[in-house]
Design an enzyme around this catalytic site. Structure first.
Site, PDB file in Angstrom:
ATOM      1  N   GLY A   1     -27.921 -26.976 -30.890  1.00  0.00           N
ATOM      2  CA  GLY A   1     -28.556 -27.096 -30.140  1.00  0.00           C
ATOM      3  C   GLY A   1     -28.693 -28.224 -29.019  1.00  0.00           C
TER       4      GLY A   1
ATOM      5  CG  ASP B   1     -35.622 -34.058 -43.990  1.00  0.00           C
ATOM      6  OD1 ASP B   1     -36.472 -34.608 -42.598  1.00  0.00           O
ATOM      7  OD2 ASP B   1     -36.571 -33.850 -44.699  1.00  0.00           O
TER       8      ASP B   1
ATOM      9  CE1 TYR C   1     -41.347 -29.422 -28.892  1.00  0.00           C
ATOM     10  CE2 TYR C   1     -41.873 -28.830 -26.908  1.00  0.00           C
ATOM     11  CZ  TYR C   1     -40.656 -29.541 -27.408  1.00  0.00           C
ATOM     12  OH  TYR C   1     -39.870 -29.929 -27.166  1.00  0.00           O
TER      13      TYR C   1
HETATM   14  N1  LIG Z   1     -34.598 -26.047 -25.536  1.00  0.00           N
HETATM   15  C1  LIG Z   1     -35.147 -26.650 -25.035  1.00  0.00           C
HETATM   16  O1  LIG Z   1     -36.244 -25.982 -24.826  1.00  0.00           O
HETATM   17  C2  LIG Z   1     -35.931 -27.639 -25.297  1.00  0.00           C
HETATM   18  C3  LIG Z   1     -37.192 -27.825 -23.768  1.00  0.00           C
HETATM   19  C4  LIG Z   1     -37.067 -29.746 -24.163  1.00  0.00           C
HETATM   20  C5  LIG Z   1     -36.829 -30.588 -24.678  1.00  0.00           C
HETATM   21  N2  LIG Z   1     -36.512 -30.181 -26.246  1.00  0.00           N
HETATM   22  C6  LIG Z   1     -36.306 -31.275 -27.276  1.00  0.00           C
HETATM   23  O2  LIG Z   1     -34.762 -30.847 -27.625  1.00  0.00           O
HETATM   24  C7  LIG Z   1     -34.485 -31.394 -28.912  1.00  0.00           C
HETATM   25  C8  LIG Z   1     -33.841 -30.867 -29.467  1.00  0.00           C
HETATM   26  O3  LIG Z   1     -34.717 -29.220 -29.394  1.00  0.00           O
HETATM   27  P1  LIG Z   1     -33.080 -28.023 -29.596  1.00  0.00           P
HETATM   28  O4  LIG Z   1     -33.336 -26.827 -27.873  1.00  0.00           O
HETATM   29  O5  LIG Z   1     -31.659 -27.908 -29.867  1.00  0.00           O
HETATM   30  O6  LIG Z   1     -33.955 -26.922 -30.765  1.00  0.00           O
HETATM   31  P2  LIG Z   1     -32.714 -26.542 -31.890  1.00  0.00           P
HETATM   32  O7  LIG Z   1     -32.257 -25.690 -31.533  1.00  0.00           O
HETATM   33  O8  LIG Z   1     -33.935 -25.846 -32.993  1.00  0.00           O
HETATM   34  O9  LIG Z   1     -32.455 -27.897 -33.075  1.00  0.00           O
HETATM   35  C9  LIG Z   1     -33.409 -29.028 -33.890  1.00  0.00           C
HETATM   36  C10 LIG Z   1     -32.864 -29.977 -34.178  1.00  0.00           C
HETATM   37  O10 LIG Z   1     -33.095 -31.400 -34.663  1.00  0.00           O
HETATM   38  C11 LIG Z   1     -32.674 -31.207 -36.415  1.00  0.00           C
HETATM   39  N3  LIG Z   1     -33.893 -30.887 -36.925  1.00  0.00           N
HETATM   40  C12 LIG Z   1     -35.560 -30.272 -37.841  1.00  0.00           C
HETATM   41  N4  LIG Z   1     -35.862 -31.307 -38.576  1.00  0.00           N
HETATM   42  C13 LIG Z   1     -35.821 -32.413 -38.861  1.00  0.00           C
HETATM   43  C14 LIG Z   1     -35.556 -33.259 -39.534  1.00  0.00           C
HETATM   44  N5  LIG Z   1     -36.730 -33.221 -40.820  1.00  0.00           N
HETATM   45  N6  LIG Z   1     -34.161 -34.248 -39.843  1.00  0.00           N
HETATM   46  C15 LIG Z   1     -33.050 -33.938 -39.696  1.00  0.00           C
HETATM   47  N7  LIG Z   1     -33.039 -32.685 -38.375  1.00  0.00           N
HETATM   48  C16 LIG Z   1     -33.921 -32.003 -38.120  1.00  0.00           C
HETATM   49  C17 LIG Z   1     -32.553 -29.630 -36.321  1.00  0.00           C
HETATM   50  O11 LIG Z   1     -30.912 -30.025 -37.132  1.00  0.00           O
HETATM   51  P3  LIG Z   1     -31.648 -29.355 -39.577  1.00  0.00           P
HETATM   52  O12 LIG Z   1     -32.198 -28.421 -39.376  1.00  0.00           O
HETATM   53  O13 LIG Z   1     -29.968 -28.521 -39.706  1.00  0.00           O
HETATM   54  O14 LIG Z   1     -32.058 -30.642 -39.812  1.00  0.00           O
HETATM   55  C18 LIG Z   1     -31.621 -29.266 -35.105  1.00  0.00           C
HETATM   56  O15 LIG Z   1     -30.515 -30.214 -35.007  1.00  0.00           O
HETATM   57  C19 LIG Z   1     -35.933 -31.572 -29.204  1.00  0.00           C
HETATM   58  O16 LIG Z   1     -36.711 -32.667 -29.685  1.00  0.00           O
HETATM   59  C20 LIG Z   1     -36.439 -30.617 -28.565  1.00  0.00           C
HETATM   60  O17 LIG Z   1     -37.608 -30.886 -28.405  1.00  0.00           O
HETATM   61  C21 LIG Z   1     -35.596 -28.827 -25.633  1.00  0.00           C
END
Ligand SMILES: NC(=O)c1ccc[n+]([C@@H]2O[C@H](COP(=O)([O-])OP(=O)(O)OC[C@H]3O[C@@H](n4cnc5c(N)ncnc54)[C@H](OP(=O)(O)O)[C@@H]3O)[C@@H](O)[C@H]2O)c1
Length: 263
Positions: free
Chosen positions: A26, A73, A168
């Site tokens: 992501g 983690d 969230y």
């Molecule tokens: N996509 C959107 O529409 C959107 C919009 C606004 C904000 N955001 C923000 O952007 C950021 C990235 O989101 P994304 O959309 O890319 O989500 P995603 O695809 O679900 O990726 C989430 C990432 O966080 C990591 N993660 C989760 N829990 C963890 C833990 N305990 N320790 C280490 N790593 C952890 C996961 O890695 P592992 O599972 O490999 O540990 C993964 O790399 C987030 O903060 C999200 O809130 C996203």
């Protein structure tokens, strides 16, 4: 070393060391691309090591920088200590921290479980705070400047008319104000703290919601640019906030949301 153009001087991250959490998939992958393409060496942190290894090979090949994948983690403090000590030992002092990892447990507010609430705060607020402290303490002791980029969310600034995910929303609002408070407290130390605030960008985080009827269309209709974001559209803001080009910016957020906050 080759002479840099004025444009490169403004945005180059050569000689810097970045750390990106949530770099397995992501938006974290895009944050890592951003730092590496601007010339930084980068530590990639997440739990899924194989994905980090794959990205590490791609970034080394594409940009010729040093990349260090570390499975960890971020809710486990001992993991954060290990991440910092390995990165410093293998890449050098970290001066750019991207707190990108996040989770978005869903559920209606009246039924939202305590476990979902606690998990959202542990990953989205407590881990960025603890990691930022560990990062900043080292820089303050060494009288070195640095940058922190927190990935907040549109959901941290406004309530959502479409999604039900109170933990969230509340945790991202906390991260948004943590950004302002740390910016104020660490300004004297030359540590600039800002946020990027994405709107809806298809990733693993929202893939299930986006298959539900009407969700994509409702979000597109609420967006002045009338489309969802593309993950790579976060790169420019990350380079800006990590580089000399943003030397007078701290405590603020850049929205990457197709105009959602402009209504
Ligand atoms: N996509 C959107 O529409 C959107 C919009 C606004 C904000 N955001 C923000 O952007 C950021 C990235 O989101 P994304 O959309 O890319 O989500 P995603 O695809 O679900 O990726 C989430 C990432 O966080 C990591 N993660 C989760 N829990 C963890 C833990 N305990 N320790 C280490 N790593 C952890 C996961 O890695 P592992 O599972 O490999 O540990 C993964 O790399 C987030 O903060 C999200 O809130 C996203």
């Amino acid at each position: 070393m080759e002479k840099q153009s004025p444009l490169e001087t403004l945005f180059s991250l050569r000689g810097h060391v970045g750390l990106v959490t949530g770099a397995s998939v992501g938006l974290g992958v895009e944050c890592a691309h951003a730092l590496a393409l601007a010339g930084a060496d980068v530590a990639l942190v997440a739990r899924r090591e194989q994905l980090l290894q794959g990205l590490a090979s791609e970034l080394r090949k594409s940009y010729g920088v040093k990349i260090l994948p570390i499975a960890a983690d971020i809710t486990v403090e001992a993991d954060l200590d290990r991440v910092i000590s390995r990165t410093v030992a293998e890449l050098g002092e970290i001066d750019i921290l991207v707190n990108n990892a996040g989770i978005a447990p869903g559920g209606r507010a009246e039924k939202y479980s305590r476990a979902s609430w606690d998990a959202a705060f542990a990953v989205n607020v407590t881990a960025p705070m603890v990691l930022s402290q560990k990062f900043a303490r080292r820089l303050i002791e060494r009288k070195k400047p640095g940058r922190i980029i927190n990935v907040t969310s549109l959901a941290g600034y406004l309530g959502s008319a479409v999604f039900r995910y109170v933990g969230y929303a509340a945790s991202k609002a906390a991260l948004a104000n943590l950004t302002r408070q740390l910016a104020i407290e660490w300004a004297d130390h030359g540590i600039l703290v800002n946020a990027v605030a994405p709107g809806l960008i298809p990733t693993d985080m929202n893939v299930d919601s986006l298959t539900k009827p009407g969700i994509r269309e409702q979000n597109e209709a609420l967006t002045p640019l009338k489309r969802l974001g593309r993950p790579e559209e976060i790169r420019g803001a990350v380079i800006l906030l990590a580089s000399g080009a943003s030397s007078y910016m701290t405590g603020t957020a850049i929205s990457i949301d197709g105009g959602r906050q402009a209504w």
